[in-house]
Scaffold this motif. Structure first.
Motif, PDB file in Angstrom:
ATOM      1  N   GLN A  17       0.737  -1.372   0.001  1.00 41.64           N
ATOM      2  CA  GLN A  17      -0.096  -0.073  -0.023  1.00 41.64           C
ATOM      3  C   GLN A  17       1.041   1.148  -0.094  1.00 41.64           C
ATOM      4  N   PRO A  18       0.367   2.498  -0.312  1.00 44.19           N
ATOM      5  CA  PRO A  18       0.847   3.706  -0.676  1.00 44.19           C
ATOM      6  C   PRO A  18       2.083   3.868   0.871  1.00 44.19           C
ATOM      7  N   GLU A  19       1.634   3.519   2.097  1.00 46.09           N
ATOM      8  CA  GLU A  19       2.521   3.817   3.071  1.00 46.09           C
ATOM      9  C   GLU A  19       3.554   2.498   3.543  1.00 46.09           C
ATOM     10  N   PHE A  20       3.009   1.607   3.258  1.00 44.24           N
ATOM     11  CA  PHE A  20       3.494   0.013   3.464  1.00 44.24           C
ATOM     12  C   PHE A  20       3.998  -0.813   2.463  1.00 44.24           C
ATOM     13  N   LYS A  21       5.458  -1.268   2.306  1.00 39.13           N
ATOM     14  CA  LYS A  21       5.821  -2.163   1.488  1.00 39.13           C
ATOM     15  C   LYS A  21       6.984  -2.889   2.173  1.00 39.13           C
ATOM     16  N   LEU A  22       7.452  -3.920   1.474  1.00 36.57           N
ATOM     17  CA  LEU A  22       8.400  -4.814   1.990  1.00 36.57           C
ATOM     18  C   LEU A  22       9.764  -4.488   1.127  1.00 36.57           C
ATOM     19  N   GLU A  23      10.811  -4.357   1.795  1.00 35.63           N
ATOM     20  CA  GLU A  23      12.046  -3.955   0.894  1.00 35.63           C
ATOM     21  C   GLU A  23      13.228  -4.966   2.126  1.00 35.63           C
ATOM     22  N   GLU A  24      13.759  -5.846   1.200  1.00 35.21           N
ATOM     23  CA  GLU A  24      14.616  -6.812   1.600  1.00 35.21           C
ATOM     24  C   GLU A  24      14.064  -7.481   2.896  1.00 35.21           C
ATOM     25  N   LYS A  25      12.673  -8.155   2.650  1.00 35.87           N
ATOM     26  CA  LYS A  25      12.155  -8.847   3.587  1.00 35.87           C
ATOM     27  C   LYS A  25      11.431  -8.286   4.798  1.00 35.87           C
ATOM     28  N   THR A  26      11.763  -6.908   4.965  1.00 35.27           N
ATOM     29  CA  THR A  26      11.402  -5.977   6.367  1.00 35.27           C
ATOM     30  C   THR A  26      10.575  -5.055   5.645  1.00 35.27           C
ATOM     31  N   LEU A  27       9.645  -4.490   6.754  1.00 40.20           N
ATOM     32  CA  LEU A  27       8.577  -3.543   6.625  1.00 40.20           C
ATOM     33  C   LEU A  27       9.097  -2.046   6.483  1.00 40.20           C
ATOM     34  N   GLN A  28       8.793  -1.588   5.577  1.00 36.10           N
ATOM     35  CA  GLN A  28       9.078   0.126   5.422  1.00 36.10           C
ATOM     36  C   GLN A  28       7.670   0.759   5.383  1.00 36.10           C
ATOM     37  N   PHE A  29       7.806   1.826   6.458  1.00 39.90           N
ATOM     38  CA  PHE A  29       6.618   2.802   6.544  1.00 39.90           C
ATOM     39  C   PHE A  29       7.152   4.062   5.936  1.00 39.90           C
ATOM     40  N   HIS A  30       6.322   4.620   4.785  1.00 42.10           N
ATOM     41  CA  HIS A  30       6.753   5.793   3.992  1.00 42.10           C
ATOM     42  C   HIS A  30       8.285   5.706   3.674  1.00 42.10           C
ATOM     43  N   GLY A  31       8.815   4.559   3.066  1.00 46.14           N
ATOM     44  CA  GLY A  31      10.267   4.350   2.785  1.00 46.14           C
ATOM     45  C   GLY A  31      11.049   4.348   3.858  1.00 46.14           C
ATOM     46  N   VAL A  32      10.584   4.546   5.315  1.00 49.30           N
ATOM     47  CA  VAL A  32      11.446   4.326   6.392  1.00 49.30           C
ATOM     48  C   VAL A  32      11.925   2.930   6.764  1.00 49.30           C
ATOM     49  N   ASN A  33      13.158   2.514   6.403  1.00 47.60           N
ATOM     50  CA  ASN A  33      13.460   1.188   6.924  1.00 47.60           C
ATOM     51  C   ASN A  33      13.392   0.968   8.433  1.00 47.60           C
ATOM     52  N   LEU A  34      11.994   0.264   8.891  1.00 45.64           N
ATOM     53  CA  LEU A  34      12.067   0.025  10.369  1.00 45.64           C
ATOM     54  C   LEU A  34      12.956  -0.620  10.998  1.00 45.64           C
ATOM     55  N   MET A  35      13.602  -1.684  10.252  1.00 42.71           N
ATOM     56  CA  MET A  35      14.582  -2.449  11.188  1.00 42.71           C
ATOM     57  C   MET A  35      15.852  -1.627  11.425  1.00 42.71           C
ATOM     58  N   GLU A  36      16.218  -0.864  10.384  1.00 44.74           N
ATOM     59  CA  GLU A  36      17.360  -0.090  10.507  1.00 44.74           C
ATOM     60  C   GLU A  36      16.954   0.993  11.925  1.00 44.74           C
ATOM     61  N   LEU A  37      15.848   1.469  11.868  1.00 42.31           N
ATOM     62  CA  LEU A  37      15.404   2.233  12.918  1.00 42.31           C
ATOM     63  C   LEU A  37      15.763   1.449  14.400  1.00 42.31           C
ATOM     64  N   ILE A  38      15.247   0.382  14.330  1.00 44.56           N
ATOM     65  CA  ILE A  38      15.481  -0.289  15.516  1.00 44.56           C
ATOM     66  C   ILE A  38      16.967  -0.714  15.913  1.00 44.56           C
ATOM     67  N   GLU A  39      17.644  -0.936  14.946  1.00 43.84           N
ATOM     68  CA  GLU A  39      19.034  -1.068  15.043  1.00 43.84           C
ATOM     69  C   GLU A  39      19.894  -0.112  15.539  1.00 43.84           C
ATOM     70  N   GLU A  40      19.396   1.210  15.143  1.00 42.77           N
ATOM     71  CA  GLU A  40      20.027   2.256  15.460  1.00 42.77           C
ATOM     72  C   GLU A  40      19.573   2.809  16.914  1.00 42.77           C
ATOM     73  N   TYR A  41      18.133   2.769  17.136  1.00 38.88           N
ATOM     74  CA  TYR A  41      17.790   3.381  18.301  1.00 38.88           C
ATOM     75  C   TYR A  41      17.226   2.416  19.370  1.00 38.88           C
ATOM     76  N   GLY A  42      16.994   0.898  19.144  1.00 41.03           N
ATOM     77  CA  GLY A  42      16.506  -0.043  19.944  1.00 41.03           C
ATOM     78  C   GLY A  42      14.770   0.045  19.974  1.00 41.03           C
ATOM     79  N   ALA A  43      14.484  -0.722  20.725  1.00 36.11           N
ATOM     80  CA  ALA A  43      12.958  -1.045  20.916  1.00 36.11           C
ATOM     81  C   ALA A  43      12.678  -1.193  22.518  1.00 36.11           C
ATOM     82  N   PRO A  44      11.464  -0.735  23.103  1.00 35.06           N
ATOM     83  CA  PRO A  44      10.478  -0.103  22.538  1.00 35.06           C
ATOM     84  C   PRO A  44      11.053   1.296  21.964  1.00 35.06           C
ATOM     85  N   LEU A  45      10.068   1.456  21.053  1.00 40.35           N
ATOM     86  CA  LEU A  45      10.520   2.935  20.165  1.00 40.35           C
ATOM     87  C   LEU A  45       9.318   3.606  19.695  1.00 40.35           C
TER      88      LEU A  45
END
Length: 489
Positions: A17-45
């Protein structure tokens, strides 16, 4: 056999959908790689994707512009942001880049307005519509703003005493609006909104308190129903009643030139969400024009006060599944590393739905689960009542951590959850990240707030060394009454 989570989503929804897609088997939100966000800042987030605020404002403006053009509508459209949805500076800063106006609801809101004026984010030409039940400090703050030259601050009258209260403190003439106390749906516990003045009393109120009052000029009629803008008989019936009041009032009040239809646009709460915004705007504009033409009065300027629609779809929360508890033959509880009560309070308070998706492991098999928070409260959970249906997630694997995201959480959750303050069971507020894009589309990120620490909560509770000692002593001269050491906290 299709047993992977990605297969389940493909079979159930249109995806990507416009805001959701898979890139390299992980979810992206508006083009933001969420796994990279987790790796950088941790979780919960928690995070706020600021460009979506501007995106939704511009969408709404385009729908009204198209409707005005189609129906040759004479009047202006003014987009107001309802600040109670999120008072944060980064939200207001982003929203105000789109030539919008502001709706306030309390005394301290006016202090935010003054701060924004000092920074040049708004001017005296910006409409400040002041809603809510007004007493003392709110009245004083509104009056001071108007007295300082902000003539486009329009208090929306909520009860019969507010005209007098405002007149006592405002120098010279000022503009007002009147809020209609709409009738609620039959399923509600109450029949009429506690806010505003009843339909039948609007015209008499105008005649008694405004018509011959040289200080007061009526500019606006305000209409809003609790269930929001929906394509159903109830909404259209209430809008028709509102328009009858507007046209009756317009015939005896030439200064009335604006109709505020409030907020209430829904936001996306599942991948199956379907709401025809353009149609609703078109039909609202058409009905306003039709009724005004029938009654032979000029069509009003239209104001809206979108709050959740403005900021809701910019927010998200990410959690890690810590552990799975098999409580009986059928119930598997995935325990997250935070609390729903504290970080997404609307899931607990009103069973509000948000989009929930795993961030990773989409290409693995899935299972049906329940989601539980960390507190010892039995209500700290998220299940199929809050979700659009049963909750399915990639199977729990202790060796392969699963991260899940809740999306479109940007409205109300921080203020209702008491951002920066005490949290239920002292579960800390998570780290909060702001995400922005520059003119070339490049992402930038910064930390807005760190995760709460023990000392932050202990300070609020009065346990830190710097806090005043709560040493109760008996005072021999006060009949044994207790008093605080040093008589202060």
């Amino acid at each position: 056999m299709n047993t992977k989570y990605i297969d389940l989503i493909d079979q159930s929804f249109d995806f990507p959908q416009p805001e959701f897609k898979l890139e390299e088997k992980t979810l992206q939100f508006h083009g933001v790689n969420l796994m990279e966000l987790i790796e950088e800042y941790g979780a919960p987030l928690k995070f706020t994707y600021l460009p979506q605020i501007s995106n939704n404002i511009q969408r709404a403006k385009s729908w009204f512009a198209d409707a005005f053009k189609k129906h040759n509508y004479k009047g202006k459209y003014n987009y107001c942001y309802c600040t109670k949805s999120s008072h944060f500076k980064h939200v207001l800063d982003e929203a105000l880049t789109n030539d919008i106006h502001i709706e306030t609801s309390s005394a301290f809101d006016i202090d935010i307005v003054r701060n924004l004026k000092k920074e040049g984010k708004i001017t005296n030409n910006t409409f400040v519509l002041s809603n809510g039940f007004k007493r003392e400090q709110y009245v004083t703050n509104i009056a001071n703003l108007i007295n300082d030259g902000h003539k486009n601050c329009i208090p929306i009258i909520d009860n019969y005493e507010e005209i007098d209260l405002l007149s006592q403190e405002i120098n010279g003439k000022f503009k007002v609006g009147i809020r209609i106390a709409s009738e609620e749906e039959p399923k509600f516990e109450f029949y009429t909104s506690r806010l505003g003045i009843g339909y039948k009393n609007i015209v008499p109120f105008y005649k008694n308190q405004i018509q011959n009052n040289e200080k007061v000029e009526l500019k606006m009629l305000h209409f809003f129903i609790n269930t929001g803008i929906r394509d159903n008989a109830y909404y259209w019936n209430e809008l028709t009643k509102c328009l009858k009041v507007y046209t009756a009032l317009k015939k005896i009040c030439p200064t009335l030139d604006s109709l505020n239809i409030g907020g209430g646009f829904p936001i996306k709460n599942s991948l199956a969400f379907d709401f025809d915004y353009a149609y609703m705007v078109d039909e609202i504009v058409n009905q306003i024009k039709t009724v005004c033409e029938e009654e032979e009065v000029a069509t009003p300027n239209i104001f809206t006060e979108f709050g959740s629609f403005t900021v809701g779809e910019s927010g998200g929360a990410i959690y890690k599944v810590l552990y799975q508890k098999q409580q009986n033959d059928r119930e598997k509880w995935n325990m997250i590393n935070s609390s729903f009560i504290t970080t997404l309070p609307d899931t607990w308070a009103i069973n509000k739905r948000f989009i929930m998706l795993p961030v990773n492991r989409w290409h693995e098999s899935y299972e049906r689960v329940l989601l539980g928070g960390l507190t010892c409260d039995s209500d700290d959970y998220y299940n199929s009542e809050q979700h659009v249906n049963a909750i399915y997630l990639p199977k729990y694997n202790k060796e392969r951590p699963l991260y899940i995201g809740f999306f479109n959480t940007g409205a109300y959750q921080e203020t209702i959850g008491g951002f920066g303050g005490l949290q239920h069971c002292l579960i800390p507020s998570p780290k909060h990240i702001l995400i922005q894009r520059d003119a070339d589309g490049n992402l930038s990120k910064k930390i807005f707030s760190e995760q709460q620490k023990s000392e932050d909560l202990l300070k609020i509770l009065g346990y830190n060394e710097a806090s005043q000692s709560l040493d109760f002593q008996k005072n021999g001269n006060s009949n044994g009454k207790l008093h605080l050491a040093d008589n202060k906290l």
